[in-house]
Structures are given as structure tokens and as C-alpha cells.
Design an enzyme around this catalytic site. Structure first.
Site, PDB file in Angstrom:
ATOM      1  N   VAL A 122      -4.675   8.121 -11.127  1.00  0.00           N
ATOM      2  CA  VAL A 122      -4.911   6.846 -11.805  1.00  0.00           C
ATOM      3  C   VAL A 122      -6.261   6.832 -12.507  1.00  0.00           C
ATOM      4  O   VAL A 122      -6.376   6.489 -13.683  1.00  0.00           O
ATOM      5  CB  VAL A 122      -4.829   5.677 -10.796  1.00  0.00           C
ATOM      6  CG1 VAL A 122      -5.216   4.362 -11.473  1.00  0.00           C
ATOM      7  CG2 VAL A 122      -3.437   5.584 -10.199  1.00  0.00           C
ATOM      8  N   CYS A 165       3.455   5.431  -4.156  1.00  0.00           N
ATOM      9  CA  CYS A 165       3.664   4.042  -4.580  1.00  0.00           C
ATOM     10  C   CYS A 165       4.905   3.420  -3.933  1.00  0.00           C
ATOM     11  O   CYS A 165       4.807   2.614  -3.023  1.00  0.00           O
ATOM     12  CB  CYS A 165       3.786   3.968  -6.099  1.00  0.00           C
ATOM     13  SG  CYS A 165       2.251   4.307  -6.965  1.00  0.00           S
ATOM     14  N   ARG A 209       2.157  14.258  -2.570  1.00  0.00           N
ATOM     15  CA  ARG A 209       1.801  13.192  -1.632  1.00  0.00           C
ATOM     16  C   ARG A 209       3.032  12.411  -1.178  1.00  0.00           C
ATOM     17  O   ARG A 209       3.817  11.948  -1.984  1.00  0.00           O
ATOM     18  CB  ARG A 209       0.804  12.229  -2.278  1.00  0.00           C
ATOM     19  CG  ARG A 209      -0.577  12.817  -2.502  1.00  0.00           C
ATOM     20  CD  ARG A 209      -1.467  11.850  -3.246  1.00  0.00           C
ATOM     21  NE  ARG A 209      -0.970  11.583  -4.584  1.00  0.00           N
ATOM     22  CZ  ARG A 209      -1.472  10.641  -5.381  1.00  0.00           C
ATOM     23  NH1 ARG A 209      -2.441   9.865  -4.955  1.00  0.00           N
ATOM     24  NH2 ARG A 209      -0.973  10.468  -6.594  1.00  0.00           N
ATOM     25  N   THR A 255      -4.504   3.823  -1.613  1.00  0.00           N
ATOM     26  CA  THR A 255      -4.299   2.865  -0.520  1.00  0.00           C
ATOM     27  C   THR A 255      -3.078   3.308   0.287  1.00  0.00           C
ATOM     28  O   THR A 255      -1.965   2.817   0.065  1.00  0.00           O
ATOM     29  CB  THR A 255      -4.089   1.441  -1.064  1.00  0.00           C
ATOM     30  OG1 THR A 255      -3.172   1.492  -2.168  1.00  0.00           O
ATOM     31  CG2 THR A 255      -5.398   0.835  -1.525  1.00  0.00           C
TER      32      THR A 255
END
Length: 427
Positions: free
Chosen positions: A17, A267, A338, A92
Site C-alpha cells: 500500500v 484484506c 501473506r 493490521t
């Protein structure tokens, strides 16, 4: 408010990002990219992005600053002390019990708080549940800096919408939601993003609205995929081709074109837990959100079991069977491993005492070894008892699967992208 709109921007976190955002801002503003990963910073300063989100050409074009624009990359926190806008793009994640881990956000806020000055603006892009910016991050900024929120410094939230590996929907081409801690700051943040976002911006009325909008984007997608995954399980028992059903249903104008598959990544496979956590904190137990997560998390083992059944049907000995797994990244044409759910397929196949080769030309071999303790193969073997097409990398579409499998060997297509005459079954 920033005087004379003379922005000096710090991007905190240079991953999937942060880096594309830093490069885009650097075309028009003075930008300092900060990351605690020294090797990552060194590689970027050499002009190469291992995530492949930014081309070497585009990265080198903005490296180094002049008075008005350009990019400087650093792992030293003091290098961001002269900035007046701080944008946080750290991950996060969730823990093993699927509870939100806010540690990266808190640490980033502490780093910023040490250099925060009168009039500075701090913008968060990391996906969170509603309230994190003002209830969790702002107190850290106040404590570390000694400054007063909405008096000495201001905040905003503008959720990232990066789609790893997608070269069409890039930062500038995705409409950006923005927000600020006061109406005036909201306008200023919106205008700042509008200077680089060609697709336009949407100014949300509050930070909490912007946070909520982001977290439901991925929760909605997760639930839709969970629905078609459940359909796949039902139709499999009815001996009906799920993809053929979806193709027929998609002829109606308002049918949503979702497909069954593995749902991982940083996500969609994570964000719904953030909303669920906040819901539980205020006394509501979310049913649909968590049901969707449970179903999608079950798909890796389901795929492995379906492969097992096919092998038994073809009279293939299961113990020590030679299996080829095509793909380990969380999505196609992307090196990101990930939270990949391909690992669930691998573990389940290994649990059946099969000998599993993992081949993925996109994944970094050392990273896979470090993260999952799997040694991926660099050269394909032959005579496989089963081939499982897990990730639809473009390279896999040209493989001659018939030459790779044994006489009785089977091909299972998780993605549903292979030619129907090449496979034995698809999810």
C-alpha cells in the site's frame, strides 16, 4: 492546517500500500517514505520493488527529492521530522484467535508522535474497525507528542483500496474515500488526495464513517464468496458443475458474478474479523459475517478432501502419492504469500501422507521457506498422481498437464480456469 499548502509528506510503511502511494504523491509533492525494514529500504533505494507493485522505471523516476517533489526512502525516524503530513499504511493483522492486532498502528503512532509539530496532519490508511483512529491512535499521538488533538494537530482517515497484482486498478485510478477530524481538515485532506487521484474522491462526513465504509467493502466480498463456496459444496453432492450453474445464472442482468475458491490475503480474509470484534464489544454477536468467515476458512481442507476422493475413485494409492500443487501465493499473478489459504490445501494433503511438490514461479522461495517451512520446487517433475491447480498464475495456463501426470493421475481445478478437457473435476 498546512500553511500555503506547502506539503511535505511522510509515508509510514512501504509495503503493497505505502510504496505505490509514496510514488504517486512524489510526482507532485515532496515525500519521505519510512519503513523499519532496512533491507526493504535498501532494495527500494537500488530501484527495485520486490512486491512488483511499482515498476523499476516508475520507482527510479521519482527517487531523490528536489525542492518541490520527489521521493526519499529511509529507515531512520529522524528523517521524517521535517514533514507536516504523515500517512500511515502499516498492516493490521489478526492473531491466532482472529483478534485484531493494533500493535503496528500503535508503534507507527508513537514514531510520529515523537516528531509531531503544531499544525501537522496525521492520516491513517490501514484497515480498522470504526473508532480506532480517534479512540486508539489519537491518544498515543497526544501522549507521545504532548500536543492537543484538533487544537495543535489534526487527523484523517482515507482507506487504502490497493488490489495487489492489479495493474489496471492502481492508486490514481481508484476513487478515494477521505475524511478529517474537523470539516476544514476534511476538505484539506480531500484536496490533497485529489491532487493525485484521477478517479476522483469522496469526502465522508466523519472519520468513523470512512473507517466503517472500508471494513464492510471486504466483508461484503467475503460473504458473497462464502455463498458461492456453499453452493459449490451443495452442487458437488448433487453432481452438478457449479461453474456451469454460475455461467447460466449470470445471464440475468443483476446476478453477481462471484466464483468459488480460496479466500486469503491480508484484506478479505482478515478485515471481517475487525468489524466482528467491534460488534461484539458493543454487545452484538454478528452471525452472517462470522459464518462467512468459517465457511471460507474451511475450503482448503475441503479441496484436499475432494482430491483424495478423486484419487481413491481412480484406484490411486494415497500413502506417499506424488502430488503437484500449482501455486502458493494468495492470488494469481502476484508474489504476495501473506495469509494464503493455499497453505491449508498443502497441510491437508500432507496430513493424508501424500508427497507434495509446490511449484510457484511468482513466490519468493526463501520467503515461502521462512514463512511456511516449505521448499518450493524450481523445476517440474513428471508422473504425478494428482495435480491441484490452486492459484491461476498465467504461466499455469500453458502447462501440458497430460505430460506431467501419471496414467491414472487426476487434475483438480480449484480456480475453474483450465480447459474442461484437461481436468477431472473443478471446485
Amino acid at each position: 492546517m498546512i500553511e500555503n499548502k506547502n506539503y511535505s509528506i511522510a509515508i509510514i510503511g512501504l509495503g503493497y500500500v505505502g510504496l505505490p502511494l509514496a510514488v504517486e504523491f512524489a510526482k507532485k509533492h515532496k515525500v519521505t517514505g519510512f519503513d523499519i525494514n532496512t533491507s526493504r529500504v535498501d532494495k527500494l533505494n537500488s530501484g527495485h520493488d520486490d512486491t512488483l507493485e511499482v515498476s523499476d522505471e516508475n520507482l527510479k523516476a521519482v527517487l531523490n527529492q528536489n525542492e518541490n517533489k520527489g521521493l526519499k526512502l529511509t529507515d531512520k525516524a529522524q528523517d521524517i521530522s521535517s514533514c507536516n503530513v504523515y500517512i500511515v499504511t502499516v498492516p493490521t493483522p489478526v492473531d491466532k484467535n482472529n483478534r485484531p492486532i493494533l500493535t503496528p498502528l500503535i508503534k507507527a503512532s508513537e514514531t510520529i508522535g515523537k516528531v509531531l509539530k503544531q499544525g501537522d496532519i496525521v492520516i491513517y490508511e490501514s484497515t480498522v474497525y470504526p473508532g480506532v483512529t480517534e479512540d486508539e491512535c489519537v491518544p498515543v499521538l497526544e501522549k507521545t507528542s504532548g500536543l492537543k488533538f484538533n487544537q495543535d494537530f489534526y487527523c484523517g482517515y482515507s482507506p487504502e483500496r490497493i488490489n495487489p497484482g492489479d495493474k489496471q486498478h492502481t492508486v490514481a485510478n481508484i476513487l478515494k474515500v477521505t475524511s478529517g477530524s474537523t470539516p476544514e481538515i476534511g476538505e484539506e485532506i480531500n484536496n490533497l488526495y485529489a491532487s493525485i487521484i484521477t478517479a476522483g474522491t469522496h469526502l465522508a462526513p466523519t472519520i468513523k464513517v470512512a473507517e466503517a465504509a472500508k471494513v464492510i467493502e471486504n466483508a461484503q466480498r467475503d460473504i458473497n464468496i462464502a455463498f458461492v463456496n456453499e453452493l459449490a459444496k451443495i452442487f458437488n453432492k448433487l453432481d452438478i458443475d457449479t461453474h456451469a450453474v454460475l455461467e447460466a445464472a449470470a445471464t440475468k442482468w443483476n446476478f453477481l458474478p462471484f466464483k468459488p475458491g480460496l479466500v486469503g490475503g491480508h484484506c478479505i480474509g482478515v478485515d471481517p474479523f475487525y468489524l466482528a470484534q467491534k460488534a461484539q464489544e458493543v454487545g452484538y454477536h454478528p452471525e452472517i459475517i462470522l459464518a462467512g468467515r468459517r465457511l471460507n476458512d474451511s475450503m482448503g481442507e475441503y479441496v484436499a478432501t475432494e482430491v483424495l476422493k478423486l484419487m481413491v475413485k481412480n484406484d490411486i494409492t494415497i500413502k506417499d502419492a506424488k502430488v503437484l500443487m500449482l501455486g502458493i501465493t494468495f492470488k494469481e499473478n502476484c508474489p504476495d504469500i501473506r495469509n494464503t489459504k493455499a497453505i491449508d490445501v498443502y497441510k491437508a494433503l500432507k496430513g493424508f501422507n501424500m508427497d507434495v511438490d509446490v511449484y510457484d514461479p511468482w513466490a519468493d522461495q526463501e520467503e515461502v521457506k521462512e514463512e511456511y517451512n516449505i521448499s518450493t520446487i524450481q523445476k517440474l517433475g513428471t508422473n504425478y498422481d494428482a495435480i491441484v491447480h490452486v492459484v491461476s498464475h498465467k504461466e499455469f495456463l500453458d502447462l501440458d498437464l497430460k505430460k506431467l501426470k501419471s496414467n491414472k493421475g487426476i487434475v483438480y481445478d480449484v480456480k475453474g480456469n483450465l480447459a474442461i478437457d484437461l481436468i477431472d473435476k473443478r471446485l
